[in-house]
Design a protein around this motif. Structure first.
Motif, PDB file in Angstrom:
ATOM      1  N   ALA A 223     -36.062  94.081 -28.653  1.00 54.33           N
ATOM      2  CA  ALA A 223     -35.085  93.358 -29.463  1.00 54.33           C
ATOM      3  C   ALA A 223     -35.614  92.033 -29.976  1.00 54.33           C
ATOM      4  N   ASP A 224     -36.739  91.582 -29.425  1.00 50.13           N
ATOM      5  CA  ASP A 224     -37.329  90.317 -29.875  1.00 50.13           C
ATOM      6  C   ASP A 224     -38.302  90.484 -31.035  1.00 50.13           C
ATOM      7  N   GLY A 225     -38.446  91.685 -31.584  1.00 57.06           N
ATOM      8  CA  GLY A 225     -39.297  91.891 -32.746  1.00 57.06           C
ATOM      9  C   GLY A 225     -40.694  92.353 -32.392  1.00 57.06           C
ATOM     10  N   GLN A 226     -41.637  92.091 -33.291  1.00 53.37           N
ATOM     11  CA  GLN A 226     -43.013  92.528 -33.105  1.00 53.37           C
ATOM     12  C   GLN A 226     -43.987  91.431 -33.512  1.00 53.37           C
ATOM     13  N   LEU A 227     -45.163  91.482 -32.887  1.00 51.31           N
ATOM     14  CA  LEU A 227     -46.248  90.558 -33.194  1.00 51.31           C
ATOM     15  C   LEU A 227     -47.445  91.332 -33.725  1.00 51.31           C
ATOM     16  N   LEU A 228     -48.169  90.718 -34.625  1.00 50.29           N
ATOM     17  CA  LEU A 228     -49.473  91.212 -35.035  1.00 50.29           C
ATOM     18  C   LEU A 228     -50.465  90.073 -34.861  1.00 50.29           C
ATOM     19  N   VAL A 229     -51.436  90.284 -33.987  1.00 55.16           N
ATOM     20  CA  VAL A 229     -52.480  89.289 -33.751  1.00 55.16           C
ATOM     21  C   VAL A 229     -53.808  89.917 -34.145  1.00 55.16           C
ATOM     22  N   THR A 232     -57.192  87.286 -38.702  1.00 54.03           N
ATOM     23  CA  THR A 232     -56.672  86.349 -39.697  1.00 54.03           C
ATOM     24  C   THR A 232     -55.601  85.432 -39.141  1.00 54.03           C
ATOM     25  N   GLY A 233     -55.078  85.735 -37.945  1.00 61.10           N
ATOM     26  CA  GLY A 233     -54.035  84.889 -37.367  1.00 61.10           C
ATOM     27  C   GLY A 233     -52.989  85.700 -36.629  1.00 61.10           C
ATOM     28  N   THR A 234     -51.824  85.077 -36.461  1.00 61.70           N
ATOM     29  CA  THR A 234     -50.713  85.701 -35.741  1.00 61.70           C
ATOM     30  C   THR A 234     -49.493  85.762 -36.643  1.00 61.70           C
ATOM     31  N   TYR A 235     -48.912  86.938 -36.754  1.00 57.78           N
ATOM     32  CA  TYR A 235     -47.723  87.162 -37.572  1.00 57.78           C
ATOM     33  C   TYR A 235     -46.584  87.622 -36.662  1.00 57.78           C
ATOM     34  N   TYR A 236     -45.362  87.231 -37.024  1.00 64.24           N
ATOM     35  CA  TYR A 236     -44.184  87.620 -36.248  1.00 64.24           C
ATOM     36  C   TYR A 236     -43.156  88.211 -37.203  1.00 64.24           C
ATOM     37  N   ALA A 237     -42.477  89.276 -36.778  1.00 66.09           N
ATOM     38  CA  ALA A 237     -41.461  89.899 -37.625  1.00 66.09           C
ATOM     39  C   ALA A 237     -40.324  90.426 -36.762  1.00 66.09           C
ATOM     40  N   SER A 238     -39.126  90.409 -37.336  1.00 59.45           N
ATOM     41  CA  SER A 238     -37.954  90.925 -36.631  1.00 59.45           C
ATOM     42  C   SER A 238     -36.940  91.436 -37.644  1.00 59.45           C
ATOM     43  N   ALA A 239     -35.980  92.214 -37.140  1.00 53.46           N
ATOM     44  CA  ALA A 239     -34.903  92.728 -37.987  1.00 53.46           C
ATOM     45  C   ALA A 239     -33.668  92.914 -37.120  1.00 53.46           C
ATOM     46  N   GLU A 240     -32.522  92.511 -37.630  1.00 50.45           N
ATOM     47  CA  GLU A 240     -31.270  92.691 -36.905  1.00 50.45           C
ATOM     48  C   GLU A 240     -30.846  94.165 -36.967  1.00 50.45           C
ATOM     49  N   VAL A 241     -30.405  94.685 -35.834  1.00 55.03           N
ATOM     50  CA  VAL A 241     -29.919  96.066 -35.762  1.00 55.03           C
ATOM     51  C   VAL A 241     -28.484  96.035 -35.256  1.00 55.03           C
ATOM     52  N   ASP A 303     -44.938  81.373 -38.799  1.00 51.40           N
ATOM     53  CA  ASP A 303     -44.397  80.343 -37.915  1.00 51.40           C
ATOM     54  C   ASP A 303     -43.796  81.032 -36.691  1.00 51.40           C
ATOM     55  N   VAL A 304     -44.642  81.380 -35.743  1.00 49.36           N
ATOM     56  CA  VAL A 304     -44.224  82.173 -34.585  1.00 49.36           C
ATOM     57  C   VAL A 304     -43.368  81.317 -33.650  1.00 49.36           C
ATOM     58  N   PRO A 305     -42.189  81.815 -33.230  1.00 50.07           N
ATOM     59  CA  PRO A 305     -41.316  81.045 -32.322  1.00 50.07           C
ATOM     60  C   PRO A 305     -41.815  81.125 -30.879  1.00 50.07           C
ATOM     61  N   ASN A 306     -42.908  80.435 -30.608  1.00 44.92           N
ATOM     62  CA  ASN A 306     -43.570  80.574 -29.312  1.00 44.92           C
ATOM     63  C   ASN A 306     -42.682  80.207 -28.127  1.00 44.92           C
ATOM     64  N   ASP A 307     -41.776  79.248 -28.309  1.00 49.52           N
ATOM     65  CA  ASP A 307     -40.950  78.785 -27.196  1.00 49.52           C
ATOM     66  C   ASP A 307     -39.702  79.645 -26.976  1.00 49.52           C
ATOM     67  N   ARG A 308     -39.484  80.624 -27.835  1.00 49.23           N
ATOM     68  CA  ARG A 308     -38.266  81.432 -27.708  1.00 49.23           C
ATOM     69  C   ARG A 308     -38.345  82.317 -26.466  1.00 49.23           C
ATOM     70  N   PRO A 309     -37.353  82.238 -25.567  1.00 52.55           N
ATOM     71  CA  PRO A 309     -37.356  83.120 -24.390  1.00 52.55           C
ATOM     72  C   PRO A 309     -37.148  84.579 -24.812  1.00 52.55           C
ATOM     73  N   LEU A 310     -37.859  85.473 -24.183  1.00 52.66           N
ATOM     74  CA  LEU A 310     -37.652  86.893 -24.430  1.00 52.66           C
ATOM     75  C   LEU A 310     -36.302  87.320 -23.863  1.00 52.66           C
ATOM     76  N   LYS A 311     -35.597  88.158 -24.604  1.00 55.67           N
ATOM     77  CA  LYS A 311     -34.305  88.647 -24.121  1.00 55.67           C
ATOM     78  C   LYS A 311     -34.466  89.493 -22.862  1.00 55.67           C
ATOM     79  N   GLU A 312     -35.639  90.115 -22.747  1.00 54.41           N
ATOM     80  CA  GLU A 312     -35.947  90.902 -21.552  1.00 54.41           C
ATOM     81  C   GLU A 312     -37.312  90.468 -21.017  1.00 54.41           C
ATOM     82  N   PRO A 313     -37.363  89.384 -20.242  1.00 56.39           N
ATOM     83  CA  PRO A 313     -38.640  88.933 -19.670  1.00 56.39           C
ATOM     84  C   PRO A 313     -39.286  90.056 -18.856  1.00 56.39           C
ATOM     85  N   VAL A 314     -40.601  90.053 -18.830  1.00 53.20           N
ATOM     86  CA  VAL A 314     -41.313  91.188 -18.240  1.00 53.20           C
ATOM     87  C   VAL A 314     -42.238  90.728 -17.126  1.00 53.20           C
ATOM     88  N   TRP A 315     -42.194  91.434 -16.020  1.00 47.35           N
ATOM     89  CA  TRP A 315     -43.204  91.284 -14.976  1.00 47.35           C
ATOM     90  C   TRP A 315     -43.417  92.651 -14.350  1.00 47.35           C
TER      91      TRP A 315
END
Length: 326
Positions: A223-229, A232-241, A303-315
Motif C-alpha cells: 500500500a506504500d507504493g513502489q520504488l525503482l533504484v 540514474t537515481g531513485t524514483y518513487y510511485a504510488s496510486a490510491e486504490v 522526491d522520495v518520502p524517506n521519512d514516511r513510516p511504512l503502513k506495514e513495517p517489516v521484520w
C-alpha cells in the motif's frame, strides 16, 4: 517479446469466501481456476496487454497438461519441459476485505537431467527476446544457485534478465548481476537482514542490493507504493486504490507492466504501479487489460518520502547470508 521462466508452476484455484473459520464448512461466493506461478502470471499480464510472450516451465501429469491448455487459451506460447513428477495444484481463499490465505503444494522434484533441459529451453527461447523474466520459488531438486546459473547463461546469450525470487536463491543470483530484481518489502528485509520501518529504510536496502550486483531494484511496498533504484537515481510511485478485492498476482502484473514499458526509468515504474493497482481490484488472479488501467491515478516523483513510516513495517529475521544459506 518477453520470455518467462517458472520453475515451479501451478494450477491455482481461488475461492471467494465470507470469512475463514477453522473447523467450519465455508461456502464460497465464487471460484475460478487459473494457470499459476509467478512467471506464468507475468506471461498472462503481458498477453493481456497485447504483447507476445513465451512461458517456459516444467510440466508433468494431468495437471501439467491442463495448465498448458489454459495458457494456450490465454494466447501464451508454451515451451513445456516434460518432467516425471506431477505439476502442483494450489488453493487461495480470499475474504471480502482482501485478506488472502494460500495453501501451496510442494510440486515435483526435478532431476539433474530435467534441470538441464529447463535451462536449455530458456537458452533456445531467449533468441530475439526483449526480456527474460525468471520468477518464483525453486522446486525440489534445484539448488539455490540454479537462478544464478540461469542469469549467467542468459547474459552469455546477450539477453536482459529480470529476477523475482527471494532468500538464498536471490542472494546467489545477485553475484551474477541480474539486470533487474523485484523484491517486495519482506524480501528486501530478509536480503539485508534488518527491519524496514520507513520508505527510506527500503531505499537503503534496495541500494544495498545494487552493491551486491543487481543492475536495478524494483521494490514493491504494498500500500506504500513502489520504488525503482537504478544507476540514474531513485524514483518513487504510488496510486490510491478504493477497494482491494484480491492481491493475488499483483506483484507479477507490476513486473509485466514494468517490462512491457521498456524495463527502465520513471515511465516503466509508473506502468508497474498502474498494473499492480488494477490487479488488486480484480477477482482471483485475473490479470488486467489496458482497459483496466488508470495511468492518471499514478503519481511518480524523484522526491522520495524517506521519512514516511511504512503502513506495514517489516521484520523477517536474520538474512540467509548470516546463516550461511547463500
Amino acid at each position: 517479446m518477453i520470455v518467462t521462466v517458472t520453475p515451479n508452476p501451478s494450477l491455482d484455484r481461488t475461492y471467494e469466501i465470507p470469512a475463514l473459520e477453522r473447523g467450519a464448512v465455508v461456502r464460497a461466493a465464487g471460484d475460478r481456476v487459473d494457470p499459476g506461478g509467478k512467471g506464468v502470471n507475468v506471461s498472462r499480464a503481458v498477453a493481456a496487454a497485447g504483447h507476445r510472450t513465451v512461458a517456459v516451465l516444467p510440466l508433468g501429469g494431468p495437471v501439467g497438461a491442463l495448465l498448458a491448455e489454459l495458457l494456450a487459451a490465454h494466447g501464451i506460447e508454451v515451451e513445456g519441459v516434460p518432467v516425471a513428477g506431477p505439476t502442483r495444484a494450489n488453493m487461495s481463499l480470499v475474504e471480502p476485505d482482501g485478506t488472502l490465505t494460500k495453501v501451496n503444494a510442494p510440486g515435483p522434484e526435478l532431476t539433474p537431467a530435467e534441470s538441464e533441459a529447463l535451462l536449455e529451453a530458456v537458452r533456445a527461447r531467449s533468441v530475439g527476446a526483449d526480456w527474460i523474466a525468471c520468477c518464483g520459488s525453486l522446486p525440489r531438486g534445484l539448488p539455490p544457485e540454479w537462478y544464478a546459473e540461469l542469469v549467467a547463461r542468459t547474459h552469455r546469450a546477450g539477453a536482459r534478465i529480470a529476477l523475482d525470487t527471494s532468500g538464498p536463491s536471490l542472494l546467489a543470483a545477485l553475484r551474477e548481476g541480474p539486470d533487474v530484481v523485484k523484491p517486495n518489502a519482506e524480501e528486501l528485509a530478509e536480503a539485508v537482514g534488518r527491519p524496514l520501518a520507513t520508505v527510506g529504510d527500503a531505499v537503503k536496502a534496495a541500494e544495498e542490493l545494487r552493491t551486491m550486483g543487481a543492475g536495478a531494484v524494483l521494490a514493491s511496498l504494498g500500500a506504500d507504493g513502489q520504488l525503482l533504484v537504478d544507476a540514474t537515481g531513485t524514483y518513487y510511485a504510488s496510486a490510491e486504490v478504493a477497494t482491494v478485492r484480491s492481491n493475488v498476482g499483483a506483484g507479477d502484473a507490476s513486473l509485466a507492466g514494468f517490462l512491457t514499458a521498456g524495463g527502465t526509468g520513471e515511465a516503466a515504474l509508473a506502468s508497474a504501479v498502474a498494473h499492480g493497482a488494477a490487479t488488486v481490484q480484480l477477482p482471483g488472479s485475473v490479470m488486467p487489460t489496458p482497459a483496466d488501467l488508470d495511468p492518471a491515478a499514478v503519481i511518480t516523483t524523484l522526491d522520495v518520502p524517506n521519512d514516511r513510516p511504512l503502513k506495514e513495517p517489516v521484520w523477517t529475521g536474520a538474512s540467509p547470508a548470516s546463516k550461511g544459506a547463500a
